[in-house]
Design a protein around this motif. Structure first.
Motif, PDB file in Angstrom:
ATOM      1  N   GLY A 166       0.784  -1.225   0.000  1.00 26.81           N
ATOM      2  CA  GLY A 166       0.000   0.000   0.000  1.00 26.81           C
ATOM      3  C   GLY A 166       0.810   1.266   0.000  1.00 26.81           C
ATOM      4  O   GLY A 166       0.267   2.339  -0.130  1.00 26.81           O
ATOM      5  N   GLN A 167       2.114   1.153   0.152  1.00 24.38           N
ATOM      6  CA  GLN A 167       2.982   2.330   0.116  1.00 24.38           C
ATOM      7  C   GLN A 167       2.463   3.403   1.058  1.00 24.38           C
ATOM      8  O   GLN A 167       2.310   4.544   0.682  1.00 24.38           O
ATOM      9  CB  GLN A 167       3.054   2.880  -1.312  1.00 24.38           C
ATOM     10  N   ARG A 168       2.153   3.001   2.233  1.00 21.46           N
ATOM     11  CA  ARG A 168       1.548   3.943   3.163  1.00 21.46           C
ATOM     12  C   ARG A 168       2.607   4.891   3.712  1.00 21.46           C
ATOM     13  O   ARG A 168       3.789   4.577   3.764  1.00 21.46           O
ATOM     14  CB  ARG A 168       0.905   3.185   4.325  1.00 21.46           C
ATOM     15  N   TRP A 169       2.111   6.022   4.165  1.00 18.88           N
ATOM     16  CA  TRP A 169       2.998   6.994   4.792  1.00 18.88           C
ATOM     17  C   TRP A 169       2.999   6.785   6.291  1.00 18.88           C
ATOM     18  O   TRP A 169       1.999   6.369   6.867  1.00 18.88           O
ATOM     19  CB  TRP A 169       2.523   8.409   4.470  1.00 18.88           C
TER      20      TRP A 169
END
Lengths: 969, 865
Positions: free
Chosen positions: B311-314
């Protein structure tokens, strides 16, 4: 709880004997007591008469020993092999849960907890102890001075879910089948003879499945070796060194791995190392070659966890092929939590080409104010769960940065384990309890608690890895007040604190009273006796802990209806630094808070209700310490002796308002307690006696004679004290006895016609004969006076003495007429509490590892009850274990018990499964105490008893929470 | 030397409201050299800083005025033009500002004055952004609107009334073009704006929305709502800041302290991170889109990075409190090795925070005190003159230090020694840019952007304000009409030199005919002096910042008032000598008349009748150019008496080069030749603060900066650095290159500095330095860029301040020998040091706790620690 209420209301009923076999013996005793009780006025003569034969039997011996024996040290006696068989000491039970992640089996049926020297298996559904597997437990037969090795790590086997690996501090690694209790332990020892942390790593393909054990071992705190051991059939295990690491510091050594063992992460002090196994599977030990990287973390690492994820196949940055992502989370000693994202890929990239390097990405989360005791990833990786000494479990949502709290836990969070399917957490709190919480509702589904009394720390607390303004005490310096309620001889009431937090003042505080059932070995209730804030952080803004009141004495009245407690609090020296020197002492004295409290014991598991509180029961110009508290054996009365030189006798009165008796909610009469007699002792001078004693702390002890007609009160300073014999009815000092103690007075007990005085000498004095039977000098060992204790068993007419010898304790059982102890045994821990169980002739000793030792007379079958070995509780029946989830099996067992017309009282019956979902809303499943069964089955002889049907319904009503709605099922 | 350590001199810094870099990500070395940072302050000042590889030199201050403030700054860069054969004109950089009015102002950096204003029929402008520059090499935009649109930048502003208005900056002009969108309700105030693409502007509003507008078609694309505020908060969320990631995703920071990340294609919310306890006021995004920073009212600056997991979350990485008040403005700057975020707020300090290396490198706080000390002294009268905004304060320090420390007259109240004699508040709206006073304290000249004023002070050993009489001295129109950025009186009070419009140097003779008591500035004796013609290629002059490089920042008179020197931002030093009419002829007189203001041509107005006149120093063209902008220019006390003698002129530069000239000979002094920058002592080389000023004591020169005081004895050689001498304890180790802020963290770094790989029993350190992409070759740095963090320096100075021996100097071998150099870090932050008397100075500090700051809003659970 609701289900058992009705059945336990029989506290005031005449006590039923448990076994038919006992009856003869106990009847005799009862008879004897009855005789004594009959004539209160001329009790002494009668006592003399009743005891005359005994005296005669040993009279010559006593006369012969007389004073000569007085100087004989007890230590000599201890060396003498106790050949007599009449008294024995049980194996230890209970213990202190260690800071080791508990194991919840994959089917979530069993919870395995690691204690100091044993592992214990509990059912996760009803919180009952299934099995205790001693690993390194020493019983009292072990050679004196040997300390048991401590369990340092425990892991479930990756190959067989029935096996656990257990590592001990002496380097022994055990491979144990936890589903069986009797077995030969397979074990080996590590190379260095130490083990600090351990993981299990499956190797070999599916055909040749094996397990390697990776042990972090070191003999120094600055060094760490990771060794791999592979079990080889019939020979010593193969060993291989994987990594040696050095890092200055003095903190923890941790090791964790992924399930498949490909990725390892560990920490030494503040250095984290990561190991990667290049190949997917490993066939043998030689090919077990991790690639290790290490780097420094910003803080000392106190907890570690890692999670495995995969790259989204679509979005692979830098064109990398999708790989495994290992995210490591590390908790620090200063409260920070550090998350290293995708650590393995980044480390590997650093080690290889120069092209696509990414910096190691660390994230910091800070909420805990002290060390993070445990931090874990949730199974889906979206949350972190952490806990520390704030008594709060924190759930961190990674995506939003939000936190959720589960506050007001009963102790510091020590370990958190996320179950295999993620539906529950196992939380181990440092008040010696563990619970299983459902993830969704955060409600406990199981709760396991040992005795929560003060213990010594096995390892320094994680909070103390960095310098603090407080320290943890090394020893329990004070006997822990404990008592057994006469109506419930299987329940031990012991004063406990709020886990480790209670120890931060450098002393053990214990403002709570825990009621603990020895037969089922479960904690029943815990209630505060003094003002306390158990779930708040009891530290000032400067980080200095706040003192709690100290319970110094507890006692039950003879009828078990009343509990008296004394608590004590004085302001900390720290808080009065602003006061000028000359008034500081006075200030401290005047603000000394001493309360004598009287509690009405509830029925069943109801908490005790405070009936009266007496502020400063003994006072001169300022509150004086209550030196001793004794319960009258016959009626509801207590006697106290205070630093003001007064003996006060307290009795209940009906509470009246305008002459009308107050009634409680249930219509029962209300009582209030007050002082009925005040008898000055100390040459009859009361206050003046204190003045004469000067600055020396006054010493005192008080005891009732067995029939309650006489009060013995010892009072005085060091060496100067006198025992006053007071007529309980008139309150007159009948007689004074001098020279009964020397040095510091510890205890005074009467065992008619004897008076047992424990000071620097143990003296047994015949009151009737007015002669000293014998005296034994206690050897002078440093610290011996702290925990010297005396308990008198009036059933068997013996008394026991416990004295600490450095790190261990000696327990001796004496006949008042024989200077030779009947039993002298050494217990490998310090005994902090020694009580006699009324009604049964046994002594219960509690040591500073929260273990219970029971000293019984073998010829006394009734006394065996609390000392039952756990296996005999029949909770580990093969059906239970084998069937696992099988409700049928449990039902079968229930049926078996139900049909047991003999009413085997030792068999505690677990709550049936039907009611679990109802019971979950309460704290934990209901527990049926054997007495309740005994009440049903022993109500009358079989020919006169109720019908079998009636008895069946009574038993089932014990087991069901609601009145038999479920019977139709 | 006696030091009066003064903290009574007031100087009130103004809050930082806006920070803007002309090039946030420099594409080439030349762009990098061109990059300037503009800081807008609440008093209307705009400061132009040169990041210069991490030296952070405050080049000029464009003075504001009464009731003015700068609330938004935008640079517009015109596209580069290729001229063929490798030459190209760099696009002009133009600076625009807003100040919560409906006007946009363009600033002329050279003259320091507004160039033009523009406004339209709309409400107050609250935010402003410039269109993204289209790709210069141009793939034409599909809709065919064409190249023209692609190459021209429009300014788009959001107003208080919810209008989106467009200003055109074409043809070096600034014009209101049109209102792009009008909001149907006036409720939605536009608070922040950024461009997602050339066509789409993202606007953060005060009604809980972030809106996307197509500025070409003029309609709203999407409205992204944030919901309502947390319980107990206000009804609507204010989106204080929006930014766009390179991939088009939108980042917004709002008044709930939440950072939201929106999908740039679907305009839907992707993630929402609660990171601040109070409002997020500012956001910054790294050029590669891997990093977000936010600053908020809770004083924190928080760093976010993207996870590589699903998800390439921050995720929030960490937060720090660099500021002592709100973090109101923040912007990134990446160029080659440099990768920093500059942030500011009401505490007026500038925090330089490492961007790429955050969590591994220290930050650096740059003090709010101006680079050129706003303080001067009248030595003979023992006056200290300080100025800020529109006020001038004249203090007197009555007794010399020697008398104060003498126990003679019992206890002397130190506070009695100083006296505020006069406070002069000048008329007009503009803030004072410069002031000067003659040594006797009788003539005070003050300049603003529009005026020059002179005052005569009459006094006789003054002790109280009434002892001083102030009368105005007429200043001729020719001198005052354009104001001056810099004024300087000669020591003998007969010459006044001033810089007009940044480039023009005028010298006026002051007539003291009437018994030395009054002053008169005759208009006809005002002369313009000409600088050496220096050829700059036209394509450089026309692009970038134009002639900004040549603006004069320093003026110095020699002690005998017979030589005048100026230095400009490029590092050129010009000198003139005073010649009487007689010997004028032997000077080179190239009386070429040409257009004014063009310094490329040299010219001298010769007016008959002058007894004395300033001519260019014949050997002036021999003087070498300083390697970078001058920060200090000063003559020593040496005065040539015989033929061979020469003046000594010291020029310090922003790259910490120390050049000492003999101006008459046009050469470096032997000392200066022997001591290039590399020969300076290591502790001096480690200084990261720039020199602010000097004062002389015989052959000793004392150089001070914001936090240090260094002495060099120009008559002695510096000791040779002994490698490996037992100085390791004191000397800070150079820990390698940094990214423009502080040095590498020694303690408390979140990410590790070192990774060890274990191979069997061997341990190999994994090299992490080449993790950073190789920078532009341009940044083969000249050993500049300080090392060492603020914290480390403070630690060290803290330790030294308490100990008696505060000097870090290497002791010379014998006690009798004088030290060749000496340094202390005891005083900070130094506003300025002025000489008072022989061997007596007043050192003025402005500690941060003395400064008034607006009240902070304390939220629940927060208290000062």
């Amino acid at each position: 709880m609701a289900g058992t209420k009705g059945q336990k209301s029989s506290a005031d009923k005449p006590k039923k004997r448990k076994r038919e076999i006992n009856d003869a013996d106990s009847k005799a005793k009862r008879h004897r007591r009855d005789v004594k009780a009959n004539g209160a006025a001329s009790s002494q003569e009668r006592e003399k008469a009743s005891n005359a034969p005994d005296n005669e039997a040993s009279g010559t011996l006593v006369a012969a020993n007389g004073d000569e024996m007085a100087s004989r040290p007890l230590g000599d006696l201890a060396n003498k092999a106790a050949s007599e068989t009449s008294w024995r000491i049980s194996k230890p039970m209970g213990g202190r849960m260690l800071d080791i992640d508990p194991i919840l089996t994959d089917d979530e049926q069993y919870l395995i907890l690691a204690y100091n020297t044993s592992i214990q298996v509990y059912t996760a559904t009803d919180s009952l102890l299934v099995r205790r597997i001693p690993i390194t437990t020493l019983d009292s037969s072990a050679s004196q001075g040997s300390k048991p090795a401590i369990i340092t790590a425990m892991r479930l086997s990756k190959r067989s879910s029935e096996m656990v690996w257990v590592a001990c501090s002496d380097g022994r690694i055990y491979y144990i089948n936890w589903t069986r209790s009797k077995q030969s332990l397979w074990s080996f020892q590590t190379k260095s003879g130490t083990a600090k942390a351990m993981v299990v790593l499956p190797i070999g393909g599916p055909k040749k499945a094996q397990e390697a054990v990776l042990v972090a071992e070191s003999d120094k705190s600055v060094r760490l070796d990771v060794m791999a051991y592979l079990r080889a059939k019939g020979q010593k295990p193969q060993a291989k060194n994987l990594l040696s690491l050095k890092k200055h510091g003095n903190a923890l050594q941790l090791l964790e791995s992924t399930n498949d063992g490909r990725f390892l992460v560990g920490a030494l002090n503040d250095r984290i190392f990561v190991g990667v196994l290049p190949s997917e599977s490993v066939e043998n030990l030689d090919s077990l070659q991790h690639e290790f990287y290490s780097f420094d973390a910003p803080d000392l690492i106190t907890s570690l966890d890692l999670k495995m994820g995969t790259h989204m196949p679509a979005k692979t940055p830098n064109g990398k092929k999708a790989g495994t992502i290992i995210d490591v989370v590390a908790g620090g000693a200063r409260g920070g939590i550090y998350v290293y994202q995708d650590i393995v890929a980044r480390l590997l990239a650093l080690g290889k080409s120069k092209s696509d390097k990414e910096l190691i990405q660390a994230q910091k989360f800070h909420w805990h104010r002290k060390a993070v005791h445990s931090v874990k990833w949730s199974r889906d990786g979206n949350y972190m769960i952490s806990g520390g000494s704030e008594n709060v479990m924190v759930t961190w949502q990674m995506d939003t940065g939000k936190r959720e709290y589960l506050p007001h836990l009963s102790g510091s969070v020590e370990n958190i384990v996320v179950s295999a399917n993620g539906s529950s957490y196992v939380v181990h709190l440092d008040d010696n309890s563990a619970m299983i919480l459902s993830t969704s509702e955060m409600k406990p589904t199981a709760y396991v608690s040992g005795i929560q009394s003060a213990t010594v720390s096995v390892s320094p607390p994680k909070d103390l890895l960095v310098k603090r303004v407080w320290t943890a005490p090394e020893h329990v310096r004070r006997p822990i007040p404990a008592a057994v309620r006469p109506t419930e001889p299987s329940r031990l009431h012991v004063c406990v604190g709020n886990g480790r937090q209670a120890t931060m003042t450098g002393d053990f505080s214990a403002p709570l009273l825990q009621s603990f059932d020895l037969e089922t070995f479960t904690s029943i209730t815990k209630q505060p006796l003094a003002r306390t804030q158990p779930t708040d952080v009891n530290i000032t803004s400067k980080g200095v802990p706040i003192d709690e009141p100290l319970i110094t004495h507890v006692a039950f009245s003879a009828d078990g209806k009343w509990l008296a407690s004394v608590d004590n609090w004085k302001p900390s020296e720290r808080d009065v630094v602003s006061v000028t020197n000359d008034v500081r002492d006075q200030f401290l004295r005047e603000r000394h808070e001493i309360h004598l409290k009287f509690w009405e014991m509830g029925t069943g598991d109801q908490p005790a209700a405070l009936v009266s509180r007496v502020n400063a029961p003994h006072a001169t110009t300022h509150p004086e310490a209550v030196l001793d508290l004794a319960a009258g054996p016959a009626s509801s009365c207590f006697a106290t002796i205070g630093g003001d030189g007064m003996v006060r006798v307290w009795r209940p009165r009906l509470r009246k308002i305008n002459g009308i008796v107050s009634k409680g909610a249930d219509g029962q009469e209300l009582h209030t307690w007050g002082c009925s007699q005040a008898i000055p002792v100390g040459d009859g001078m009361g206050e003046k006696a204190v003045v004469e004693l000067g600055s020396a702390q006054p010493q005192g002890a008080v005891a009732f004679s067995e029939d309650g007609s006489t009060i013995f009160a010892a009072y005085g300073g060091i060496d100067t004290g006198v025992v006053y014999v007071i007529d309980a009815s008139s309150g007159e000092v009948v007689k004074t006895l001098e020279g009964l103690w020397s040095g510091q007075l510890h205890s005074l007990e009467s065992l008619s016609p004897f008076l047992v005085v424990l000071s620097d000498e143990l003296r047994v004095y015949d009151v009737v004969g007015d002669e000293l039977r014998y005296g034994i000098t206690i050897p002078e060992i440093p610290g011996v006076s702290e925990l010297m204790q005396l308990a008198v068993d009036r059933q068997s007419r013996h008394f026991a003495v416990a004295l600490p010898v450095k790190e261990v304790s000696s327990i001796g059982v004496f006949d008042p007429e024989e200077p030779e102890p009947l039993l002298v045994r050494s217990v490998p821990h310090r005994v902090v509490s020694l009580v006699a169980s009324p009604e049964t002739s046994c002594f219960v000793a509690l040591d500073d590892c929260a273990q219970i030792w029971i000293i019984t007379e073998e010829s006394e079958p009734s006394a065996l009850a609390p000392a039952q070995p756990l296996e005999d509780l029949r909770l580990d029946g093969p059906t239970t274990v084998a069937a696992g989830t099988g409700m049928a099996a449990l039902m079968g067992e229930d049926a078996e018990m139900g049909s047991d017309d003999e009413g085997e009282p030792a068999a505690a019956v677990d709550a049936d499964d039907d009611d679990d979902d109802v019971d979950m809303d309460d704290t934990y499943a209901s527990v049926v105490v054997p007495q309740q069964l005994a009440d049903i089955f022993d109500a009358a002889p079989a020919f006169a008893g109720p019908s079998v049907e009636d008895m069946f319904y009574k038993v089932t009503s014990l087991l069901s929470a609601k009145p038999l709605v479920s019977a139709s099922e | 030397m006696d030091i009066h350590r003064c903290r009574f001199v007031p100087y009130q810094p103004a809050a930082i409201n806006a920070i803007a870099f002309s090039h946030n990500k420099a594409r080439s070395a030349r762009h990098n050299a061109l990059t300037r940072m503009a800081i807008g302050r609440s008093n209307g000042d705009i400061e132009i800083w040169n990041p210069a590889n991490g030296s952070w030199h405050q080049e000029t201050i464009i003075r504001g005025g009464k009731d003015r403030s700068i609330d938004g700054l935008v640079w517009v860069n015109e596209p580069d033009q290729d001229l063929g054969d490798g030459r190209f004109i760099l696009g002009k950089s133009r600076l625009f500002s807003i100040g919560y009015t409906s006007t946009i102002t363009e600033w002329d950096l050279v003259t320091g004055k507004p160039r033009r204003h523009a406004s339209g029929q709309h409400g107050d402008i609250w935010c402003m952004a410039t269109q993204r520059l289209g790709d210069a090499t141009a793939k034409p935009i599909a809709n065919g609107a064409g190249q023209e649109l692609n190459m021209q930048n429009k300014l788009v502003c959001g107003t208080i009334d919810g209008e989106l208005v467009m200003y055109s900056t074409e043809d070096d002009d600034l014009q209101f073009q049109r209102v792009v969108v009008r909001s149907p309700t006036k409720k939605a105030q536009m608070v922040s704006i950024t461009f997602q693409s050339r066509k789409v502007a993202i606007v953060g509003c005060s009604d809980s929305t972030v809106r996307a507008y197509d500025i070409v078609k003029g309609h709203m694309l999407r409205r992204m709502t944030l919901g309502s505020d947390l319980v107990g908060g206000s009804k609507e969320i204010i989106v204080w800041s929006v930014q766009c990631l390179p991939n088009g995703n939108i980042v917004s920071g709002d008044s709930t302290g939440q950072l939201c990340i929106w999908d740039g294609k679907t305009y839907t919310q992707m993630q929402r991170i609660q990171s601040h306890k109070q409002d997020i006021l500012s956001l910054a995004v790294s050029a590669d889109g891997s990093t977000i920073l936010s600053g908020g009212m809770d004083r924190r600056t928080i760093l976010y990075k993207q996870n590589s997991g699903a998800g390439q979350r921050w995720g929030k990485v960490w937060g720090r409190r660099y500021h002592s008040h709100d973090v109101k403005a923040m912007t990134t700057y990446e160029s080659g090795r440099i990768s920093v975020v500059v942030s500011g707020g009401p505490d007026a300090n500038m925090a330089i925070v490492p961007l790429k290396e955050m969590t591994r490198e220290y930050h650096r706080i740059i003090s709010n005190l101006p680079q050129q000390p706003p303080i001067t002294s009248a030595q003979k009268a023992r006056f200290i003159v300080s100025w800020w905004e529109r006020e001038v304060h004249i203090w007197v320090l009555r007794k010399p230090a020697a008398e104060l420390v003498k126990p003679a007259e019992g206890h002397f109240d130190l506070n009695q020694n100083r006296k505020l004699l006069k406070t002069i508040v000048i008329k007009g709206d503009f803030n004072i840019s410069s002031a000067t006073i003659n040594p006797e304290g009788t003539l005070l000249v003050i300049s603003t952007a529009t005026d020059v004023k002179a005052f005569r002070l009459e006094h006789q050993d003054p002790v109280k304000p009434s002892d001083v009489n102030i009368t105005t001295v007429d200043v001729p129109q020719r001198l005052s009409r354009l104001g001056a950025s810099k004024v300087q009186l000669s020591p003998d009070s007969s010459w006044l030199c001033l810089v007009q419009d940044g480039l023009r140097v005028l010298v006026a003779n002051i007539d003291r005919s009437d018994d030395e008591e009054s002053f008169f500035i005759p208009e006809k004796k005002i002369r313009k002096v000409f600088r050496l013609g220096r050829h700059t290629p036209r394509h450089i002059q026309n692009g970038g910042l134009g002639k900004y490089d040549h603006s004069i920042t320093h003026i110095a008179f020699s002690p005998d008032s017979k030589m005048l020197a100026t230095a400009d931002m490029a590092g050129y030093v010009d000198t003139w000598v005073l010649r009487s009419q007689n010997d004028k002829k032997d000077g080179t007189e190239e009386a070429e008349l040409s257009s004014e203001g063009d310094s490329s041509e040299s010219e001298e107005e010769s007016v008959a009748g002058d007894a004395e006149s300033w001519v260019r120093n014949p050997n002036g063209k021999l003087l070498p150019k300083l390697p970078s902008a001058a920060t200090v220019l000063s003559f020593s006390e040496d005065v040539p008496e015989s033929q061979g003698d020469d003046y000594t002129l010291l020029g310090m530069t922003s790259s910490w080069n120390m050049h000492v000239f003999h101006p008459l000979q046009g050469s470096l002094t032997p000392w200066s030749r022997r001591h290039p920058r590399k020969a300076l002592p290591a502790p001096v080389l480690d200084l990261i603060d720039l020199p602010k000023g000097v004062f002389w004591q015989g052959s000793r020169v004392w150089i001070y900066g914001i936090s240090f005081l260094v002495m060099f004895d120009l008559s002695q050689d510096l000791p040779q650095p002994t490698p490996g001498a037992g100085q390791a304890g004191l000397k800070r180790k150079r820990t390698g290159k940094n990214t423009g802020a502080g040095g590498k963290m020694a303690l408390g770094n979140l990410a590790p500095q070192r990774v060890t790989k274990h191979l069997g029993n061997k341990e190999v350190d994994v090299d992490m330095d080449d993790v950073h992409q190789p920078g532009d070759e341009s940044n083969s740095d000249d050993d500049m860029g300080g090392t060492g963090g603020e914290e480390l320096t403070q630690q060290r100075s803290g330790g030294h301040a308490s100990s008696a021996g505060t000097d870090l100097a290497e002791k010379t071998t014998t006690a009798t020998q004088r030290n060749a150099w000496w340094m202390t870090l005891k005083y900070r932050p130094i506003l300025g040091v002025v000489p008072l008397d022989e061997g007596e100075i007043a050192l003025v500090e402005r500690p941060i706790w003395d400064m008034e700051m607006p009240e902070r809003y304390f939220a629940g659970e927060e208290w000062e620690r």
